[in-house]
Design a protein around this motif. Structure first.
Motif, PDB file in Angstrom:
ATOM      1  N   UNK A  20       0.849  -1.186   0.000  1.00 29.38           N
ATOM      2  CA  UNK A  20       0.000   0.000   0.000  1.00 29.38           C
ATOM      3  C   UNK A  20       0.884   1.236   0.000  1.00 29.38           C
ATOM      4  N   UNK A  21       0.881   1.955  -1.120  1.00 25.95           N
ATOM      5  CA  UNK A  21       1.649   3.202  -1.244  1.00 25.95           C
ATOM      6  C   UNK A  21       0.695   4.349  -0.917  1.00 25.95           C
ATOM      7  N   UNK A  22       0.772   4.848   0.293  1.00 25.49           N
ATOM      8  CA  UNK A  22      -0.158   5.885   0.748  1.00 25.49           C
ATOM      9  C   UNK A  22       0.240   7.240   0.170  1.00 25.49           C
ATOM     10  N   UNK A  23      -0.741   7.963  -0.382  1.00 30.13           N
ATOM     11  CA  UNK A  23      -0.527   9.288  -0.975  1.00 30.13           C
ATOM     12  C   UNK A  23       0.660   9.255  -1.942  1.00 30.13           C
ATOM     13  N   UNK A  24       0.558   8.381  -2.921  1.00 28.56           N
ATOM     14  CA  UNK A  24       1.687   8.122  -3.819  1.00 28.56           C
ATOM     15  C   UNK A  24       2.116   9.365  -4.579  1.00 28.56           C
ATOM     16  N   UNK A  25       1.189  10.268  -4.858  1.00 23.65           N
ATOM     17  CA  UNK A  25       1.594  11.455  -5.615  1.00 23.65           C
ATOM     18  C   UNK A  25       2.140  12.569  -4.729  1.00 23.65           C
ATOM     19  N   UNK A  26       2.366  12.285  -3.457  1.00 30.31           N
ATOM     20  CA  UNK A  26       3.137  13.213  -2.610  1.00 30.31           C
ATOM     21  C   UNK A  26       4.608  12.818  -2.554  1.00 30.31           C
ATOM     22  N   UNK A  27       4.936  11.652  -3.108  1.00 33.46           N
ATOM     23  CA  UNK A  27       6.339  11.233  -3.146  1.00 33.46           C
ATOM     24  C   UNK A  27       6.989  11.782  -4.406  1.00 33.46           C
ATOM     25  N   UNK A  28       8.291  12.054  -4.367  1.00 38.06           N
ATOM     26  CA  UNK A  28       8.981  12.588  -5.549  1.00 38.06           C
ATOM     27  C   UNK A  28       8.910  11.614  -6.726  1.00 38.06           C
ATOM     28  N   UNK A  29       9.016  12.123  -7.949  1.00 33.02           N
ATOM     29  CA  UNK A  29       8.951  11.252  -9.130  1.00 33.02           C
ATOM     30  C   UNK A  29       9.946  10.100  -9.093  1.00 33.02           C
ATOM     31  N   UNK A  30      11.129  10.321  -8.517  1.00 32.02           N
ATOM     32  CA  UNK A  30      12.123   9.242  -8.469  1.00 32.02           C
ATOM     33  C   UNK A  30      11.608   8.063  -7.643  1.00 32.02           C
ATOM     34  N   UNK A  52      13.688 -11.750  -6.921  1.00 32.91           N
ATOM     35  CA  UNK A  52      12.297 -11.981  -7.278  1.00 32.91           C
ATOM     36  C   UNK A  52      11.403 -11.702  -6.069  1.00 32.91           C
ATOM     37  N   UNK A  53      10.237 -11.139  -6.343  1.00 35.49           N
ATOM     38  CA  UNK A  53       9.251 -10.896  -5.300  1.00 35.49           C
ATOM     39  C   UNK A  53       8.324 -12.102  -5.188  1.00 35.49           C
ATOM     40  N   UNK A  54       7.843 -12.357  -3.985  1.00 33.51           N
ATOM     41  CA  UNK A  54       6.956 -13.490  -3.766  1.00 33.51           C
ATOM     42  C   UNK A  54       5.612 -13.247  -4.448  1.00 33.51           C
ATOM     43  N   UNK A  55       5.016 -14.316  -4.943  1.00 31.70           N
ATOM     44  CA  UNK A  55       3.670 -14.263  -5.526  1.00 31.70           C
ATOM     45  C   UNK A  55       2.655 -14.744  -4.493  1.00 31.70           C
ATOM     46  N   UNK A  56       1.452 -14.171  -4.484  1.00 31.06           N
ATOM     47  CA  UNK A  56       0.995 -13.073  -5.345  1.00 31.06           C
ATOM     48  C   UNK A  56       1.606 -11.751  -4.906  1.00 31.06           C
ATOM     49  N   UNK A  57       1.734 -10.825  -5.847  1.00 31.61           N
ATOM     50  CA  UNK A  57       2.268  -9.500  -5.551  1.00 31.61           C
ATOM     51  C   UNK A  57       1.468  -8.467  -6.319  1.00 31.61           C
ATOM     52  N   UNK A  58       0.962  -7.465  -5.613  1.00 36.83           N
ATOM     53  CA  UNK A  58       0.337  -6.345  -6.306  1.00 36.83           C
ATOM     54  C   UNK A  58       0.393  -5.104  -5.431  1.00 36.83           C
ATOM     55  N   UNK A  59       0.237  -3.966  -6.072  1.00 37.94           N
ATOM     56  CA  UNK A  59       0.393  -2.664  -5.423  1.00 37.94           C
ATOM     57  C   UNK A  59      -0.942  -1.941  -5.391  1.00 37.94           C
ATOM     58  N   UNK A  60      -1.295  -1.454  -4.219  1.00 40.62           N
ATOM     59  CA  UNK A  60      -2.416  -0.539  -4.045  1.00 40.62           C
ATOM     60  C   UNK A  60      -1.841   0.823  -3.708  1.00 40.62           C
ATOM     61  N   UNK A  61      -2.508   1.880  -4.105  1.00 43.47           N
ATOM     62  CA  UNK A  61      -2.017   3.217  -3.792  1.00 43.47           C
ATOM     63  C   UNK A  61      -3.181   4.162  -3.597  1.00 43.47           C
ATOM     64  N   UNK A  77       3.765   6.138 -17.684  1.00 48.19           N
ATOM     65  CA  UNK A  77       4.117   4.720 -17.699  1.00 48.19           C
ATOM     66  C   UNK A  77       3.697   4.033 -16.406  1.00 48.19           C
ATOM     67  N   UNK A  78       3.761   4.761 -15.292  1.00 46.70           N
ATOM     68  CA  UNK A  78       3.356   4.159 -14.026  1.00 46.70           C
ATOM     69  C   UNK A  78       1.835   4.084 -13.914  1.00 46.70           C
ATOM     70  N   UNK A  79       1.144   5.126 -14.333  1.00 49.17           N
ATOM     71  CA  UNK A  79      -0.316   5.110 -14.310  1.00 49.17           C
ATOM     72  C   UNK A  79      -0.854   3.928 -15.110  1.00 49.17           C
ATOM     73  N   UNK A  80      -0.221   3.660 -16.244  1.00 49.04           N
ATOM     74  CA  UNK A  80      -0.689   2.600 -17.133  1.00 49.04           C
ATOM     75  C   UNK A  80      -0.536   1.220 -16.509  1.00 49.04           C
ATOM     76  N   UNK A  81       0.292   1.098 -15.482  1.00 50.92           N
ATOM     77  CA  UNK A  81       0.511  -0.195 -14.841  1.00 50.92           C
ATOM     78  C   UNK A  81      -0.442  -0.449 -13.680  1.00 50.92           C
ATOM     79  N   UNK A  82      -1.219   0.541 -13.308  1.00 53.94           N
ATOM     80  CA  UNK A  82      -2.285   0.311 -12.342  1.00 53.94           C
ATOM     81  C   UNK A  82      -3.502  -0.187 -13.106  1.00 53.94           C
ATOM     82  N   UNK A  83      -3.990  -1.354 -12.748  1.00 58.56           N
ATOM     83  CA  UNK A  83      -5.123  -1.952 -13.455  1.00 58.56           C
ATOM     84  C   UNK A  83      -6.346  -1.053 -13.390  1.00 58.56           C
ATOM     85  N   UNK A  84      -6.616  -0.509 -12.201  1.00 58.34           N
ATOM     86  CA  UNK A  84      -7.820   0.295 -12.000  1.00 58.34           C
ATOM     87  C   UNK A  84      -7.524   1.512 -11.128  1.00 58.34           C
ATOM     88  N   UNK A  85      -8.337   2.532 -11.307  1.00 54.68           N
ATOM     89  CA  UNK A  85      -8.407   3.630 -10.340  1.00 54.68           C
ATOM     90  C   UNK A  85      -9.863   3.753  -9.914  1.00 54.68           C
TER      91      UNK A  85
END
Length: 224
Positions: A20-30, A52-61, A77-85
């Protein structure tokens, strides 16, 4: 040997099943961009070594409104990798009253019990991939993406990754409804959440919210 120093890789918080990336757009672009490899490849490279990361793996933000101070727009490019908003909005009156009168949410999270094992989730993901999509509905998803690329109402259209995401989400939607095939209504149901954060309306375009964008696409693109 005694006194010899060496580096030791220590796994950070990204090494988990759910991030869970909380307030992801408050973090710097890097920092935002650092998630790209993990989200796309499910791996992390550090010191020239790939882990390698363990499966299952997914990101919420969570994301703050972009007009607030101290926010950074997420890279395309990052927005496109989020399945849904999913736009949460404010709770209704009854839900807000329960929130205010209830127990502290941090205490509630600490007492939550797991609802399934990782292997069960992997099996559900496999089952979703096996839900049938007809050639006509593949053509429908492709027609939606092509319409956004050709229409003057959008600055940029949906990418091939977005069209794939639309079909993936529709398969999962059908599975939740205990069906082994996708219907046109499944694609239409997930369209606002899948397409909303990937589309940028052109200046003066009639639709602006993700719901309006999806409604316009549904009305403008016929089902083959």
């Amino acid at each position: 040997a005694t006194g010899k120093r060496q580096f030791r890789f220590v796994k950070g918080p990204v090494f988990a099943n759910i991030i869970l990336a909380d307030e992801i757009n408050r973090t710097p672009p890097k920092t935002q961009a650092a998630l790209l490899q993990a989200m796309q490849e499910h791996e992390v490279t550090a010191g020239g070594e790939t882990h390698k990361l363990d499966e299952p793996f997914f990101v919420l933000a969570t994301q703050n409104p972009i007009e607030q101070e101290g926010t950074y727009p997420l890279p395309e490019a990052q927005l496109d990798r989020f399945l849904m908003r999913i736009e949460m909005g404010y709770p209704d009156r009854a839900a807000e009253r329960e929130l205010l009168a209830g127990a502290d949410r941090r205490d509630m999270v600490a007492s939550l019990a797991p609802c399934m094992e990782p292997g069960e989730l992997i099996e559900l993901q496999r089952a979703a991939r096996e839900v049938h999509v007809s050639e006509a509905l593949v053509a429908y998803a492709q027609a939606i993406a092509e319409h956004t690329r050709l229409s003057p109402d959008y600055e940029t259209g949906l990418s091939p990754r977005a069209a794939l995401a639309l079909l993936r989400a529709a398969r999962a939607w059908a599975l939740i409804d205990h069906r082994d095939l996708v219907l046109p209504e499944d694609i239409q149901a997930v369209l606002p959440a899948v397409a909303g954060h990937r589309l940028h309306p052109a200046s003066g375009a009639p639709a602006s919210s993700s719901t309006d964008l999806a409604a316009a696409l549904i009305s403008e693109v016929p089902i083959p």
